[in-house]
Write an enzyme that holds these catalytic residues in place. Structure first.
Site, PDB file in Angstrom:
ATOM      1  N   THR A 162      -5.019  10.636  -0.648  1.00 27.30           N
ATOM      2  CA  THR A 162      -6.367  10.396  -0.138  1.00 27.30           C
ATOM      3  C   THR A 162      -6.718  11.394   0.959  1.00 27.30           C
ATOM      4  O   THR A 162      -5.860  12.057   1.524  1.00 27.30           O
ATOM      5  CB  THR A 162      -6.503   8.975   0.441  1.00 27.30           C
ATOM      6  OG1 THR A 162      -5.585   8.822   1.526  1.00 27.30           O
ATOM      7  CG2 THR A 162      -6.239   7.917  -0.622  1.00 27.30           C
ATOM      8  N   HIS A 194       0.790  -1.227   0.000  1.00 25.85           N
ATOM      9  CA  HIS A 194       0.000   0.000   0.000  1.00 25.85           C
ATOM     10  C   HIS A 194       0.826   1.283   0.000  1.00 25.85           C
ATOM     11  O   HIS A 194       0.317   2.345  -0.370  1.00 25.85           O
ATOM     12  CB  HIS A 194      -0.931   0.005   1.226  1.00 25.85           C
ATOM     13  CG  HIS A 194      -2.196   0.761   1.021  1.00 25.85           C
ATOM     14  ND1 HIS A 194      -2.282   1.898   0.245  1.00 25.85           N
ATOM     15  CD2 HIS A 194      -3.443   0.565   1.492  1.00 25.85           C
ATOM     16  CE1 HIS A 194      -3.518   2.353   0.249  1.00 25.85           C
ATOM     17  NE2 HIS A 194      -4.240   1.569   0.989  1.00 25.85           N
ATOM     18  N   TYR A 239     -14.805   5.690   8.512  1.00 23.65           N
ATOM     19  CA  TYR A 239     -13.775   6.167   7.586  1.00 23.65           C
ATOM     20  C   TYR A 239     -14.181   5.765   6.176  1.00 23.65           C
ATOM     21  O   TYR A 239     -14.388   4.590   5.902  1.00 23.65           O
ATOM     22  CB  TYR A 239     -12.441   5.519   7.960  1.00 23.65           C
ATOM     23  CG  TYR A 239     -11.237   5.914   7.131  1.00 23.65           C
ATOM     24  CD1 TYR A 239     -10.216   6.663   7.692  1.00 23.65           C
ATOM     25  CD2 TYR A 239     -11.093   5.512   5.806  1.00 23.65           C
ATOM     26  CE1 TYR A 239      -9.081   7.004   6.956  1.00 23.65           C
ATOM     27  CE2 TYR A 239      -9.977   5.853   5.063  1.00 23.65           C
ATOM     28  CZ  TYR A 239      -8.974   6.598   5.645  1.00 23.65           C
ATOM     29  OH  TYR A 239      -7.864   6.940   4.909  1.00 23.65           O
TER      30      TYR A 239
END
Length: 771
Positions: free
Chosen positions: A601, A472, A588
């Protein structure tokens, strides 16, 4: 398997007459072709750098300016207002300016180039100013203002023709730093309905103290950083959220992506993998040449493309305090794992990319190889699944020299990692558990058949099904999704298969076989491997994953309800969670900030006061449909507005995160920031992007759908939910939780999501699709 075929550039023997060198012509030929390919890539990069540097200008536009200057001179019109004559005076005497004619031409060319460059600079700055306008996002659908229409025309005029991938990077605006009062106000608004009066009063007091005393100093430093940094968030986000994490990245950080699940092109494992790898390297070549078109919102507003730079040839290298991302400019091989053995598979023959049929042959050779794993080799990749400190120490102690370093380099310097699994997985609509088992295999496998540090691992199952496990830190899910759409579209509609399921064409039988990597793993290292495996296995065994396809409706019906599909699903998640847990929680939802340069993001706090009011009214069951519809629309409008604010740089959490980082650098304690950043996200959600590339017509091929992907739960007593609104009539959900929590159950929550979607749709009395 391949030890006898390892290529060497020369051999030598000692004779009475001295040392006799025997050069290998074949290897020298490959070295020559490799050098040629390397120089070609350099020249392409130089050319692209020049074209990108002058965009939206072009050589043609430069020539037009030169011709206009020369033409005006021919008609005795001095559009330079004497500048050409001034430049001519300053040109040195002698060659190549010997004649007055050549001096005049050179002067005109210099003047024209200056005018051209000034025009490019003006266009870029104007475009950056135009792209800073986000009013279009807040306008109602179908009610575009005159200002937005004029803005759209100007953006289109200044965007140029045929932009390359990175053409707009310097024209993208910087992510703005929100004001502290605005962020604090939005934060308090996001938690007021989740706290009782005493808790809220305490948090309000902390927030006021922070805003008045601590924040002004921190904000000054943050604004200062925003002036000189390309993006004031992204570097800290990558470092502190990802690379400095010392916990295992399997389940906690890595995520997975699924294959097409409703159609199947072939059952031949090596063939499907051959096509996929060829498509990936084709994509990489387009990436290197910047031939991929930038993603454009509404076909007009460019998204930042910088995350795509590290898609290939990238590995996360463990460190004791922090990891680093190692990115190489090129790699000519992939690393492959099968039955406990590691192999190196070359992707090129000289300068030519291997054809899919050649790659199929190479992978089939690995599948047919009967050799056993070396001692310690089978579970070696478990090191990447365990604690980061333990992996860093083992890497330093056992893999810093000799054959172990050479073999590890072959993996870490590969374009990407390939896992050839021995089991089969697919989605069977009649077997509800099949999709969940498939997802579990992609998320963590058996904890040692994925190299979790690579930018991504391409996973190939025995029946030809594919999938990805993605690290990630280097990028977010839409980036790997862009690649995956290209791969699946190329595989299905461009490469194809024979009637027997093999890749098209004939293989080259003289290709040297894949090279088996050699290890010398001592007992001490094997003990560390086993320890890491046990840590990873405990994590993997604790994950409950429930994946399902929701068939009653998709975005087609949701649009008939006149609401955003994302808002519809998010409100349904709030209703499902309240029914499941009997309470609300911080939620979230990931949104993107890629309209800004190097944006990644932002968080949308989707459990709002409006959504909780709707959920409570639904649960009470005493309200008329008209009242419930009104409450729902109010909640949906609030969610859409928050999503737009997050996308346009007015979010809450990234700003507070950066203020917290500044406070740590300055040694300033902030009870408010410490509490905000320690709040658990018991419901973490994400919508999966799709159709970023138009490889085919989805209306013509409605079954060519991937099932999206998923991730592990963020909180020990929480849920992770990803969803893909995959068409007009279906939605895929991936729900994760932990078996160790007595409060959560992924399947139970999935069933609540199903029911919540149906209940909300029933409010609008819109007919649903069969299924």
């Amino acid at each position: 398997m391949a030890e006898a075929h390892q290529a060497v550039a020369f051999q030598f023997t000692v004779t009475p007459e001295g040392v006799d060198f025997q050069l290998s012509r074949e290897v020298l030929k490959h070295i020559y072709l490799s050098v040629i390919r390397s120089w070609k890539k350099r020249l392409i990069r130089i050319k692209n750098g020049i074209l990108r540097g002058v965009y939206p200008g072009s050589p043609t536009s430069w020539l037009v300016v030169v011709m206009a200057t020369a033409g005006s001179s021919y008609y005795n019109v001095d559009i330079s207002m004497g500048l050409v004559y001034y430049i001519q005076r300053w040109l040195p005497e002698g060659r190549p300016y010997r004649t007055p004619y050549t001096r005049t031409l050179f002067s005109m060319a210099i003047f024209s180039t200056g005018v051209w460059m000034m025009g490019i600079f003006f266009f870029r700055q104007t475009l950056k100013l135009l792209l800073s306008y986000h009013g279009w996002m807040f306008e109602l659908h179908g009610q575009t203002s005159h200002l937005t229409r004029v803005w759209a025309v100007c953006v289109r005029l200044l965007s140029g023709r045929r932009p390359m991938l990175y053409s707009f990077q310097t024209s993208l605006p910087k992510l703005p730093v929100p004001s502290v009062p605005a962020t604090v106000h939005r934060y308090l608004e996001s938690v007021e309905h989740l706290l009782d009066d005493e808790q809220y009063y305490r948090m309000e007091t902390l927030a006021k103290e922070f805003e008045e005393k601590t924040a002004p100093r921190l904000q000054k430093y943050l604004v200062l950083k925003s002036w000189w940094a390309t993006n004031y968030v992204s570097d800290w986000w990558e470092e502190y959220v990802y690379l400095r994490g010392r916990n295992p990245i399997v389940v906690n950080s890595n995520y997975y992506v699924m294959d097409l699940v409703l159609v199947k092109n072939t059952d031949v494992q090596a063939a499907r993998l051959g096509n996929a790898v060829h498509a990936m390297i084709t994509y990489r070549r387009k990436l290197d040449r910047e031939e991929i078109k930038p993603v454009m919102a509404l076909g007009l507003v460019p998204m930042c493309s910088y995350q795509m730079e590290r898609m290939f040839n990238t590995t996360r290298i463990p460190g004791k305090d922090t990891d680093v991302l190692q990115h190489l400019p090129d790699s000519r091989h992939v690393a492959v794992y099968h039955k406990g053995r590691f192999f190196k598979v070359w992707l090129y023959e000289g300068s030519r990319l291997l054809k899919p049929r050649d790659l199929e042959m190479q992978f089939q050779r690995i599948l047919d190889d009967p050799s056993p794993p070396q001692p310690g080799e089978e579970r070696l990749a478990a090191l990447t699944a365990g604690g980061r400190v333990e992996w860093a120490q083992a890497r330093q102690a056992f893999f810093s020299s000799g054959k172990n370093k050479a073999a590890l380099d072959a993996i870490e310097r590969a374009a990407f990692f390939v896992a050839l699994d021995e089991e089969s997985h697919h989605y069977d609509p009649e077997d509800e558990a099949s999709l969940s088992l498939y997802g579990k295999a992609l998320l963590h496998g058996n904890c040692y058949n994925r190299w979790f540090d690579k930018s991504f691992t391409l996973i190939s199952f025995k029946n030809g099904q594919l999938g990805l496990n993605t690290e990630h830190a280097w990028a977010d899910a839409p980036i790997i999704g862009h690649l995956w759409e290209f791969v699946l579209g190329t595989d299905s509609f461009h490469l194809g298969y024979t009637e027997t399921g093999h890749c098209l064409g004939k293989p080259n039988p003289v290709l040297p076989p894949p090279q088996r990597l050699q290890w010398d793993i001592p007992k001490q290292c094997q003990a560390v491997i086993e320890s890491s495996y046990q840590v990873a296995k405990a994590l993997a065994d604790d994950v409950e994953l429930y994946c399902f396809q929701f068939l009653p409706f998709g975005k087609g019906l949701i649009k008939k309800c006149r609401t955003s599909p994302d808002a519809f699903v998010q409100i349904a998640l709030q209703l499902a969670h309240f029914r499941d847990r009997g309470k609300f929680c911080l939620t979230y939802e990931a949104s993107m900030t890629r309209m800004f340069r190097e944006g990644r993001t932002e968080t949308v706090r989707s459990c709002t006061r409006e959504s909780t009011a709707f959920v409570q009214a639904m649960v009470q069951g005493r309200h008329l449909n008209e009242d419930l519809q009104r409450l729902f629309r109010k909640a949906a409008e609030k969610h859409q507005n928050m999503y737009r604010l997050a996308m346009t740089g007015a979010g809450i959490d990234r700003h507070l995160f950066c203020l917290y980082v500044v406070s740590k650098y300055l040694g300033v304690e902030s009870p408010f920031l410490a509490e905000v950043l320690s709040e658990p996200w018991r419901l973490s959600t994400s919508q999966i992007a799709q159709f970023q590339i138009r490889m085919f017509d989805p209306n013509k091929y409605p079954k060519h759908l991937g099932a999206g992907g998923g991730f592990g739960p963020v909180a020990d007593d929480g849920y992770g939910v990803s969803y893909m609104i995959a068409g007009e009539n279906t939605i895929f959900f991936h729900v994760s939780s932990k078996f160790s929590s007595s409060e959560t159950n992924a399947q139970r929550f999935g069933n609540q999501i199903r029911q919540a979607l149906l209940d909300i749709a029933n409010l609008f009395q819109v007919p649903k699709a069969d299924g």
